[in-house]
Design a protein around this motif. Structure first.
Motif, short mmCIF file in Angstrom:
data_model
loop_
_atom_site.label_atom_id
_atom_site.label_comp_id
_atom_site.label_asym_id
_atom_site.label_seq_id
_atom_site.Cartn_x
_atom_site.Cartn_y
_atom_site.Cartn_z
N LEU A 360 0.85 -1.19 0.00
CA LEU A 360 0.00 0.00 0.00
C LEU A 360 0.88 1.23 0.00
CD1 LEU A 360 -2.72 -0.95 2.65
CD2 LEU A 360 -2.90 -1.07 0.17
N SER A 361 0.48 2.22 -0.78
CA SER A 361 1.22 3.48 -0.79
C SER A 361 0.23 4.62 -0.96
CB SER A 361 2.25 3.50 -1.92
OG SER A 361 1.62 3.32 -3.18
N LEU A 362 0.55 5.75 -0.35
CA LEU A 362 -0.30 6.94 -0.46
C LEU A 362 -0.21 7.48 -1.88
CD1 LEU A 362 -2.14 8.75 1.26
CD2 LEU A 362 -0.16 10.24 1.62
N LEU A 363 -1.37 7.66 -2.49
CA LEU A 363 -1.40 8.08 -3.90
C LEU A 363 -1.45 9.60 -3.98
CD1 LEU A 363 -1.58 7.09 -6.84
CD2 LEU A 363 -4.07 7.26 -6.63
N THR A 364 -0.44 10.17 -4.64
CA THR A 364 -0.42 11.63 -4.86
C THR A 364 -1.10 11.94 -6.18
OG1 THR A 364 1.75 11.45 -5.88
CG2 THR A 364 1.69 11.88 -3.52
N ASP A 365 -1.17 13.22 -6.48
CA ASP A 365 -1.81 13.58 -7.74
C ASP A 365 -0.87 13.26 -8.90
OD1 ASP A 365 -0.42 16.20 -8.76
OD2 ASP A 365 -0.63 16.39 -6.57
N PRO A 366 -1.39 13.13 -10.14
CA PRO A 366 -0.57 12.72 -11.28
C PRO A 366 0.63 13.63 -11.52
CG PRO A 366 -2.89 12.56 -11.83
CD PRO A 366 -2.82 13.23 -10.49
N ALA A 367 0.46 14.93 -11.33
CA ALA A 367 1.57 15.84 -11.58
C ALA A 367 2.75 15.53 -10.65
CB ALA A 367 1.11 17.28 -11.39
N GLN A 368 2.46 15.28 -9.39
CA GLN A 368 3.52 14.96 -8.45
C GLN A 368 4.17 13.61 -8.77
OE1 GLN A 368 4.78 17.05 -6.24
NE2 GLN A 368 3.30 18.56 -7.05
N ARG A 369 3.37 12.66 -9.27
CA ARG A 369 3.96 11.38 -9.65
C ARG A 369 4.93 11.54 -10.81
NH1 ARG A 369 -1.29 9.17 -9.51
NH2 ARG A 369 -1.16 8.71 -11.73
N TYR A 370 4.52 12.34 -11.81
CA TYR A 370 5.43 12.57 -12.95
C TYR A 370 6.70 13.29 -12.49
CZ TYR A 370 1.73 11.19 -16.19
OH TYR A 370 0.78 10.51 -16.89
N LEU A 371 6.54 14.26 -11.58
CA LEU A 371 7.71 14.97 -11.06
C LEU A 371 8.64 14.00 -10.32
CD1 LEU A 371 6.51 18.44 -9.71
CD2 LEU A 371 8.22 18.01 -11.48
N ALA A 372 8.03 13.14 -9.50
CA ALA A 372 8.85 12.17 -8.77
C ALA A 372 9.61 11.27 -9.73
CB ALA A 372 7.96 11.34 -7.84
N ASP A 373 8.94 10.85 -10.80
CA ASP A 373 9.63 10.01 -11.80
C ASP A 373 10.76 10.78 -12.47
OD1 ASP A 373 7.91 7.97 -11.20
OD2 ASP A 373 6.58 8.33 -12.92
N ALA A 374 10.51 12.09 -12.72
CA ALA A 374 11.54 12.91 -13.37
C ALA A 374 12.77 13.05 -12.47
CB ALA A 374 10.95 14.27 -13.72
N PHE A 375 12.55 13.36 -11.19
CA PHE A 375 13.69 13.50 -10.28
C PHE A 375 14.40 12.16 -10.08
CE2 PHE A 375 11.50 17.43 -8.76
CZ PHE A 375 12.56 18.30 -8.97
N ALA A 376 13.64 11.06 -10.09
CA ALA A 376 14.27 9.74 -9.97
C ALA A 376 15.14 9.46 -11.19
CB ALA A 376 13.20 8.67 -9.83
N LEU A 377 14.68 9.88 -12.37
CA LEU A 377 15.48 9.68 -13.58
C LEU A 377 16.76 10.50 -13.52
CD1 LEU A 377 15.47 8.31 -16.38
CD2 LEU A 377 14.39 10.38 -17.28
N VAL A 378 16.68 11.74 -13.02
CA VAL A 378 17.88 12.57 -12.88
C VAL A 378 18.86 11.92 -11.90
CG1 VAL A 378 18.75 14.81 -12.10
CG2 VAL A 378 16.68 14.68 -13.50
N LYS A 379 18.30 11.39 -10.81
CA LYS A 379 19.15 10.74 -9.80
C LYS A 379 19.86 9.52 -10.38
CE LYS A 379 18.96 9.08 -5.03
NZ LYS A 379 18.08 8.85 -3.85
N GLU A 380 19.14 8.73 -11.18
CA GLU A 380 19.77 7.57 -11.81
C GLU A 380 20.87 7.99 -12.77
OE1 GLU A 380 19.06 4.11 -11.33
OE2 GLU A 380 18.26 5.10 -9.54
N HIS A 381 20.67 9.14 -13.43
CA HIS A 381 21.71 9.64 -14.33
C HIS A 381 22.94 10.07 -13.55
CE1 HIS A 381 23.69 13.15 -16.29
NE2 HIS A 381 23.74 12.28 -17.31
#
Length: 502
Positions: A360-381
């Motif tokens: 189970l995870s707290l669901l944020t709004d779609p914009a925040q999910r996309y932002l989180a994915d973007a920052f995760a991609l930068v971190k992986e880079h």
């Protein structure tokens, strides 16, 4: 009628047998010659070349034309008289009446004779393309007497049979009159019998009324729930009542469409039927007598349009004031409606992983999910797990999804709170086919307000963010661009868009 046919035929034959029967072509030629003489005076005949068209000839020709026209008119009148006589004669040859198709056994012989005579009267000439007038007259004269005689015989036999039956009826008549007197006495006693019947029926009616009285709170709650769920539907739910008895009991639901009786629920769409089922279930499940202080719904938005989803969220919010409400759904429209309405609800995402491990995870709004994915991609880079080229190509797309999700949320939240229709907002959103137009729609309710958007985006981070999700979406980030800074700029832009929704 036969005499009339013969006379009309003879008159026409006499007019047609004369040697001086006018020919239409000759008459027309004389009229043309007279017109030539009138317009050009005396002259030689242009047809034969030997005759002379002078005054004497013109007088004689005029007399001839008059005579021809008179005889033609007489001939036409005679033809019309004959045709009218033929039509009226054929009109007499009607098919036998249906009354002759069957007959009592006592009249069978007379009816058969009348039927045969009538068929001879009508059927002998039918089916032929043409019948001469004299032949038709002969037929009428030869067939009318047998037919008249057969019908007269049948009439006399029927009168005799009627008299015989009247003699048989008289004794029965007395008994019928006696029965009618008893019938009148029964009618006089009928009010008492009716009252006894009503007294006998009262327990059944009273039981039905008691059950309908118990149904009243559910009925009122169903109407209120339907008022929330129907949204843009033109179907109104009227009275709810229990009808029937024993194993034939059922719930009758009255419905109207634009104020007109619908006569059933077959006019409802699948989404409306689903919403109606919820409107009936929720009041019953939340009655005061219910021992359960919670409500669990599994995927209740099936086949519902977005407007009904909004109505369901508002209805469940009211119910949640007095009990716990848990809703399970695979449909993203439900959490979107919750976020638009700023309801006090917790949205959890359930995921099943390897070996059916559930998380189970707290669901944020779609914009925040996309932002989180973007920052995760930068971190992986930054950890050298993602190539720079892949990052520069992928990051603008994620950021663009985030901006458009935030702009959509802002636009819909603000306008729905002002009472606008969801379907109208959906059309306007789809018509804005570029990210800048959608941001302009979210901020100013105008997708073409380019100058206002340009003024609003003078802040460097706004300008950079719009540039990142615009042209760089297709070309990718430049070699000298900072992915972390681009993501932060978009994050601040989304915060500004969210603030515009309040």
């Amino acid at each position: 009628m036969a005499k009339r046919l013969r006379t009309a035929d003879a008159e026409l034959a006499e007019l047609e047998s004369g040697a001086d029967t006018p020919e239409p072509a000759s008459t027309h030629l004389l009229e043309q010659a007279l017109r030539l003489h009138t317009e050009h005076g005396d002259r030689d005949c242009p047809v034969c070349g030997t005759g002379r068209l002078d005054a004497a000839w013109a007088h004689a020709a005029q007399e001839a034309v008059r005579t021809d026209r008179q005889r033609s008119a007489q001939r036409k009148q005679a033809t019309d008289d004959l045709e009218l006589a033929r039509i009226e004669a054929w009109g007499l040859l009607v098919r036998r009446p249906a009354a002759l198709d069957e007959a009592p056994a006592e009249l069978a012989e007379k009816v058969d004779s009348a039927r045969t005579a009538w068929d001879a009267w009508t059927d002998r000439l039918r089916g032929r393309a043409t019948v001469a007038a004299l032949e038709l007259a002969d037929h009428l004269e030869s067939r009318v007497e047998p037919l008249t005689a057969a019908i007269d015989d049948l009439r006399e036999a029927a009168a005799t049979e009627l008299t015989a039956r009247e003699d048989v009826w008289q004794p029965v008549r007395g008994r019928v009159l006696a029965w009618c007197e008893e019938w009148q006495a029964w009618l006089a006693a009928k009010p008492t019998v009716d009252r006894l019947g009503e007294a006998k029926k009262w327990p059944q009616d009273n039981d039905l009324q008691l059950r309908n009285d118990r149904l009243a709170p559910i009925r009122d709650g169903a109407r209120q729930a339907w008022a929330r769920l129907r949204q843009e539907s033109n179907v109104e739910i009227g009275d709810l009542s229990l009808v029937g008895s024993a194993t034939q009991r059922k719930l009758r639901i009255d419905s109207r469409i634009d104020g007109v009786e619908a006569g059933g629920l077959t006019v409802l769409s699948q989404g409306e039927l689903h919403a109606l089922a919820l409107a009936l279930f929720l009041p019953r499940a939340t009655m005061a007598e219910s021992p359960f202080r919670f409500l669990v719904l599994d995927d209740p938005v099936q086949a519902m349009d977005p407007a009904k989803v909004d109505g369901l969220v508002a209805l469940l919010t009211e119910l949640a004031q007095h009990r716990q409400v848990i809703v399970l759904s695979h449909d993203d429209r439900l959490p979107a409606a919750v976020r638009r309405g700023t309801f006090a609800a917790t949205i959890l995402e359930v995921n099943r992983g390897k070996d059916s491990q559930v998380s189970l995870s707290l669901l944020t709004d779609p914009a925040q999910r996309y932002l989180a994915d973007a920052f995760a991609l930068v971190k992986e880079h930054d950890k050298e797990r993602v190539p720079a080229e892949a990052l520069h190509r992928t990051l603008p797309g994620l950021l663009r999804f985030a901006v458009e999700a935030a702009a959509r949320h802002t636009y819909f939240t603000r306008n729905l709170s002002c009472g606008r229709q969801l379907a109208e907002l959906e059309r306007e959103w789809e018509a804005a086919d570029r990210t800048r137009r959608r941001v302009s729609l979210a901020l100013f309710d105008d997708p073409s307000a380019e100058q206002r958007l340009e003024n609003w985006s003078r802040a460097p981070y706004r300008k950079d963010a719009l540039h990142t999700v615009g042209s760089k979406m297709h070309r990718g980030l430049g070699p000298g661009s900072d992915p972390q800074q681009a993501a932060r700029a978009v994050e601040r832009l989304i915060a500004d868009l969210n603030a515009a929704a309040r």
